[in-house]
Design an enzyme around this catalytic site. Structure first.
Site, PDB file in Angstrom:
ATOM      1  N   CYS A  89      41.222  45.889  61.094  1.00 33.49           N
ATOM      2  CA  CYS A  89      41.737  46.273  59.502  1.00 33.49           C
ATOM      3  C   CYS A  89      42.936  47.316  59.445  1.00 33.49           C
ATOM      4  O   CYS A  89      43.684  46.280  59.372  1.00 33.49           O
ATOM      5  CB  CYS A  89      40.832  47.826  58.950  1.00 33.49           C
ATOM      6  SG  CYS A  89      40.723  47.093  57.319  1.00 33.49           S
ATOM      7  N   ARG A 132      41.773  49.185  51.295  1.00 34.05           N
ATOM      8  CA  ARG A 132      41.436  48.080  52.118  1.00 34.05           C
ATOM      9  C   ARG A 132      39.444  48.128  52.799  1.00 34.05           C
ATOM     10  O   ARG A 132      39.391  46.968  53.173  1.00 34.05           O
ATOM     11  CB  ARG A 132      42.567  47.941  53.496  1.00 34.05           C
ATOM     12  CG  ARG A 132      44.026  47.473  52.695  1.00 34.05           C
ATOM     13  CD  ARG A 132      44.506  47.502  54.671  1.00 34.05           C
ATOM     14  NE  ARG A 132      44.216  46.643  55.163  1.00 34.05           N
ATOM     15  CZ  ARG A 132      44.272  44.690  55.478  1.00 34.05           C
ATOM     16  NH1 ARG A 132      44.697  44.425  54.686  1.00 34.05           N
ATOM     17  NH2 ARG A 132      44.098  44.513  56.297  1.00 34.05           N
ATOM     18  N   GLY A 181      42.234  41.710  64.189  1.00 29.93           N
ATOM     19  CA  GLY A 181      41.704  40.573  65.098  1.00 29.93           C
ATOM     20  C   GLY A 181      40.794  40.078  66.337  1.00 29.93           C
ATOM     21  O   GLY A 181      39.729  40.989  66.104  1.00 29.93           O
ATOM     22  N   GLU A 213      31.332  26.364  41.733  1.00 24.30           N
ATOM     23  CA  GLU A 213      31.550  27.300  42.309  1.00 24.30           C
ATOM     24  C   GLU A 213      32.696  27.435  40.900  1.00 24.30           C
ATOM     25  O   GLU A 213      33.277  28.363  40.913  1.00 24.30           O
ATOM     26  CB  GLU A 213      32.044  26.883  43.928  1.00 24.30           C
ATOM     27  CG  GLU A 213      33.229  28.095  44.254  1.00 24.30           C
ATOM     28  CD  GLU A 213      32.381  29.959  44.077  1.00 24.30           C
ATOM     29  OE1 GLU A 213      31.009  29.795  43.499  1.00 24.30           O
ATOM     30  OE2 GLU A 213      33.047  30.930  44.197  1.00 24.30           O
ATOM     31  N   LYS A 225      33.403  30.737  38.769  1.00 26.44           N
ATOM     32  CA  LYS A 225      35.300  30.993  38.947  1.00 26.44           C
ATOM     33  C   LYS A 225      35.547  31.239  37.379  1.00 26.44           C
ATOM     34  O   LYS A 225      36.212  32.410  37.394  1.00 26.44           O
ATOM     35  CB  LYS A 225      35.738  30.433  40.108  1.00 26.44           C
ATOM     36  CG  LYS A 225      35.653  30.767  41.408  1.00 26.44           C
ATOM     37  CD  LYS A 225      36.048  32.035  41.921  1.00 26.44           C
ATOM     38  CE  LYS A 225      34.814  33.199  42.298  1.00 26.44           C
ATOM     39  NZ  LYS A 225      34.321  32.660  43.507  1.00 26.44           N
ATOM     40  N   GLU A 269      34.167  33.786  34.914  1.00 29.72           N
ATOM     41  CA  GLU A 269      33.861  35.556  35.247  1.00 29.72           C
ATOM     42  C   GLU A 269      35.815  35.695  35.618  1.00 29.72           C
ATOM     43  O   GLU A 269      35.735  37.018  35.153  1.00 29.72           O
ATOM     44  CB  GLU A 269      33.543  35.265  36.536  1.00 29.72           C
ATOM     45  CG  GLU A 269      34.048  34.993  37.697  1.00 29.72           C
ATOM     46  CD  GLU A 269      33.584  35.913  39.253  1.00 29.72           C
ATOM     47  OE1 GLU A 269      33.872  34.995  40.020  1.00 29.72           O
ATOM     48  OE2 GLU A 269      32.728  36.424  39.260  1.00 29.72           O
ATOM     49  N   HIS A 293      22.307  12.571  31.109  1.00 26.05           N
ATOM     50  CA  HIS A 293      21.159  13.119  30.755  1.00 26.05           C
ATOM     51  C   HIS A 293      21.354  14.563  29.485  1.00 26.05           C
ATOM     52  O   HIS A 293      20.131  15.035  29.733  1.00 26.05           O
ATOM     53  CB  HIS A 293      19.872  12.851  32.187  1.00 26.05           C
ATOM     54  CG  HIS A 293      20.461  11.928  33.026  1.00 26.05           C
ATOM     55  ND1 HIS A 293      19.302  11.183  32.547  1.00 26.05           N
ATOM     56  CD2 HIS A 293      20.808  11.755  33.832  1.00 26.05           C
ATOM     57  CE1 HIS A 293      19.819  10.027  33.684  1.00 26.05           C
ATOM     58  NE2 HIS A 293      20.329  10.514  34.384  1.00 26.05           N
ATOM     59  N   LYS A 309      31.717  44.402  42.114  1.00 26.57           N
ATOM     60  CA  LYS A 309      31.712  43.743  43.967  1.00 26.57           C
ATOM     61  C   LYS A 309      30.188  43.355  44.503  1.00 26.57           C
ATOM     62  O   LYS A 309      30.323  42.801  44.651  1.00 26.57           O
ATOM     63  CB  LYS A 309      33.338  44.695  44.125  1.00 26.57           C
ATOM     64  CG  LYS A 309      33.312  43.807  45.983  1.00 26.57           C
ATOM     65  CD  LYS A 309      34.065  42.768  45.401  1.00 26.57           C
ATOM     66  CE  LYS A 309      34.230  41.251  46.278  1.00 26.57           C
ATOM     67  NZ  LYS A 309      34.236  40.323  46.320  1.00 26.57           N
TER      68      LYS A 309
HETATM   69  O1  M6R Z   1      27.319  40.261  47.618  1.00 29.19           O
HETATM   70  P1  M6R Z   1      26.795  38.568  47.821  1.00 29.19           P
HETATM   71  O2  M6R Z   1      27.350  37.776  48.314  1.00 29.19           O
HETATM   72  O3  M6R Z   1      25.482  38.988  47.902  1.00 29.19           O
HETATM   73  O4  M6R Z   1      27.447  38.622  46.298  1.00 29.19           O
HETATM   74  C1  M6R Z   1      26.296  37.785  45.353  1.00 29.19           C
HETATM   75  C2  M6R Z   1      27.631  37.452  44.083  1.00 29.19           C
HETATM   76  O5  M6R Z   1      26.969  38.907  43.156  1.00 29.19           O
HETATM   77  C3  M6R Z   1      29.229  37.109  44.821  1.00 29.19           C
HETATM   78  O6  M6R Z   1      28.774  36.338  45.028  1.00 29.19           O
HETATM   79  C4  M6R Z   1      29.733  36.708  43.280  1.00 29.19           C
HETATM   80  O7  M6R Z   1      28.627  35.697  41.886  1.00 29.19           O
HETATM   81  C5  M6R Z   1      30.964  36.649  42.934  1.00 29.19           C
HETATM   82  N1  M6R Z   1      31.353  38.024  42.914  1.00 29.19           N
HETATM   83  C6  M6R Z   1      30.927  35.922  42.202  1.00 29.19           C
HETATM   84  O8  M6R Z   1      32.507  35.957  42.417  1.00 29.19           O
END
Ligand code: M6R
Length: 600
Positions: free
Chosen positions: A2, A27, A97, A473, A477, A480, A496, A595
């Site tokens: 970190c 971070r 690392g 995905e 993205k 969202e 379909h 998050k």
């Molecule tokens: O922490 P997780 O991977 O379990 O979270 C699952 C979802 O909430 C997460 O992948 C969410 O869909 C993403 N932040 C979207 O970009």
């Protein structure tokens, strides 16, 4: 890994180190520590938890040279013993690392009489430097670096000497007034100096109160240029990128490298998952896998289904965690829970249900010590480092990295892939980080396509087989972070139903990389074009066919066909990012989202 800080000067080191570490708090970390030389002895203080917890335990520490670290666990649990600095005699080390050959070093050093107290790879480095130390720290560090494989940014303290070095992990030196600095990230020391020198790989810095000298690993002096940093603190936290999401997208060559580090032996065609409790005979007995996850992690799991079925010939069910726990069961399956945070309530609850019915559980997670990792029978860490943007980016590609390796590993044990295929795949995987860099260096076409999508109300992402999860995905993205309605479809499914929605106002992003369904994909693209939609294809760099059928082509480097989805991912991330930026959206914190989703 970190945050790293180091100081050698005329002021008291402890308060500078603590203040600098606090500037890296954004971070994320799980423990913190400092080491200060007080002109007689080395004093080390570390604590699990926040920097304020460490501060509370600190006595008045006197000394004008020291190093500090915030740890984000990758080897060994987040606790006080595993926190950095690690010591060996008078030597203290902080490290970001992964030392890939740490087990081999640990065995060698143990045989020479060194005692290990932590579970970390860093402690091996401390003992190794001690082993080589005679009377000069630069010599000892240079000798130690020749013995290690892996990535590192390190700061080493021994008496009144402070030495730092790097390979594949960032490190910057700062020239201050009355003292000089070392840090993993600019924000740590920006309050003290704007005059910085960036270390390159395999360079060593010797930091004294009066100056900083640089050497290569053979101790030959190196001339460096001082740069003046103009960023304010907010820009510095994002390494100059406008958003954390963009920074994290650009971190992917390094994060994926860390995911794969030490796990791939491409010459031998073998894979090593450290500490995985599943024995070869356990794996031979697996006939079904059930993958449980949410959101982006679900999409990684869906690619996992294609991979396990193709490479290891194991039947896989992929379930949305919030559905699984009420409506499904997986008797006799290995249940794999994928979660970046390791705290997602739905995934945790589903794994508990699976466990209660006798299933063996394996977690693929990023955060060490998180609840899901503690409750699962086995864990594989993706080692992406902290991800701050709500939109998952680098953690998705690292999840894919682990899943590719796991499917190959199972395939090898089940004799469904041979050793030549294995070597070819592993060699190609090792090259993925540099191929991602090439995508990141050529974003003009992506930006151009993003402008077109930004003015639309709807967008569709389509792909077949291995590319289908990336279509999902991409749509996730885009919706969202840009708030544009977006859907991902298996391209063969369009006719379909969804084809009714395709018009000249609905851009379609077609993931059309080479593979067994490429020709079928071209047919699907023709169906879409017949409805006058604007089609943007993501295609191999050497594909001269695709441009006949689509409006725009975003070309990406070629690799093994089944690895192409990992590279296409970077394109859909960047497309979504630039669309959201054009629409002036709150990219790092999209509305209504968090998050870590710890409610059901
Ligand atoms: O922490 P997780 O991977 O379990 O979270 C699952 C979802 O909430 C997460 O992948 C969410 O869909 C993403 N932040 C979207 O970009």
């Amino acid at each position: 890994m970190c945050g790293i800080v180091g100081y050698n000067g005329r002021a008291q080191a402890a308060s500078i180190l603590i203040d600098s570490l606090k500037r890296l708090e954004y971070r994320g970390y799980d423990s913190a520590g400092i080491a200060v030389f007080n002109e007689k002895t080395l004093e080390v203080f570390k604590e699990k938890g926040r920097i304020v917890d460490l501060e509370k335990t600190l006595p008045a520490v006197s000394g004008t040279i020291g190093i500090g670290h915030t740890r984000w666990a990758t080897h060994g649990k987040p606790n006080k013993i595993n926190a950095h600095p690690h010591t060996s005699g008078n030597i203290a080390v902080v490290h970001n690392g992964i030392i890939e050959n740490y087990q081999e070093l640990r065995d060698r050093l143990t045989a020479s009489g060194y005692t290990f107290v932590s579970e970390t790879d860093t402690e091996a480095l401390a003992h190794l430097i001690n082993h080589y130390y005679k009377d000069n720290l630069i010599d000892a560090v240079a000798s130690a670096l020749k013995d290690i494989r892996g990535s590192y940014a390190i700061a080493v303290l021994c008496g009144s000497e402070l030495v730092a070095a790097r390979k594949d992990s960032p490190l910057v030196a700062g020239i201050g007034d009355g003292g000089n600095f070392i840090a993993s990230d600019i924000p740590a020391i920006l309050k003290y100096t704007r005059r910085m020198i960036f270390l390159d790989d395999l360079e060593i810095a010797s930091v004294t109160p009066d100056g900083i000298s640089f050497y290569d690993v053979n101790k030959k002096p190196v001339e460096k240029t001082v740069k003046t940093i103009e960023w304010d603190m907010a820009a510095a936290e994002k390494s100059g990128y406008e958003h954390f999401m963009l920074k994290e997208i650009h971190e992917q060559p390094r994060s994926l490298h860390e995911t794969l580090a030490g796990r791939i032996m491409e010459l031998e065609g073998t894979i090593n998952f450290e500490g995985l409790g599943l024995s070869e005979s356990n794996i031979s007995d697996i006939s079904r896998i059930c993958i449980i996850a949410c959101g982006t992690s679900f999409n990684a799991g869906l690619l996992g289904k294609y991979l396990f079925e193709y490479l290891a010939k194991i039947h896989v069910d992929v379930e949305i965690a919030s559905e699984f726990r009420y409506a499904h069961s997986a008797p006799g399956s290995l249940v794999i829970g994928i979660s970046q945070s390791g705290e997602t309530a739905d995934t945790l609850a589903a794994l508990r249900v699976a466990k209660s019915t006798g299933c063996r559980t394996l977690a693929i997670a990023n955060i060490m010590g998180s609840t899901i990792t503690r409750e699962s029978d086995d864990v594989i860490y993706i080692r992406s480092g902290p991800e701050i943007g709500v939109a998952a980016t680098k953690t998705f590609t690292s999840q894919l990295g682990v899943i590719y390796l796991l499917a190959l590993y199972f395939g090898k044990i089940k004799w469904t892939i041979n050793s030549d295929q294995m070597k070819r795949m592993l060699t190609a995987m090792k090259q993925l980080p540099s191929k991602i860099t090439r995508i990141l260096d050529n974003k003009e076409m992506i930006k151009k396509c993003a402008e077109l999508i930004a003015s639309s109300n709807d967008a569709y992402f389509v792909g077949r087989t291995f590319n289908y999860p990336i279509a999902l995905e991409g749509a996730l993205k885009l919706k969202e972070i840009s708030y544009i309605h977006a859907e991902g479809y298996a391209a063969g499914e369009l006719k379909h139903g969804p084809l009714a929605l395709i018009t000249k106002n609905t851009p379609v992003i077609a993931i059309a990389t080479k593979g067994q369904t490429y020709d079928k994909m071209l047919n699907n693209i023709k169906e879409i074009k017949a409805r006058e939609a604007h089609v943007i294809a993501i295609a191999n760099e050497n594909d001269s066919e695709i441009e006949k059928y689509v409006d725009d082509v975003i070309r990406i480097p070629s690799t093994e066909d089944i690895l192409m989805p990992l590279l296409s991912t970077v394109v859909v991330q960047l497309l979504s990012y630039y669309v959201a930026k054009t629409r002036n959206c709150s990219i790092d914190q999209p509305r209504n989202l968090a998050k870590s989703v710890t409610v059901e």
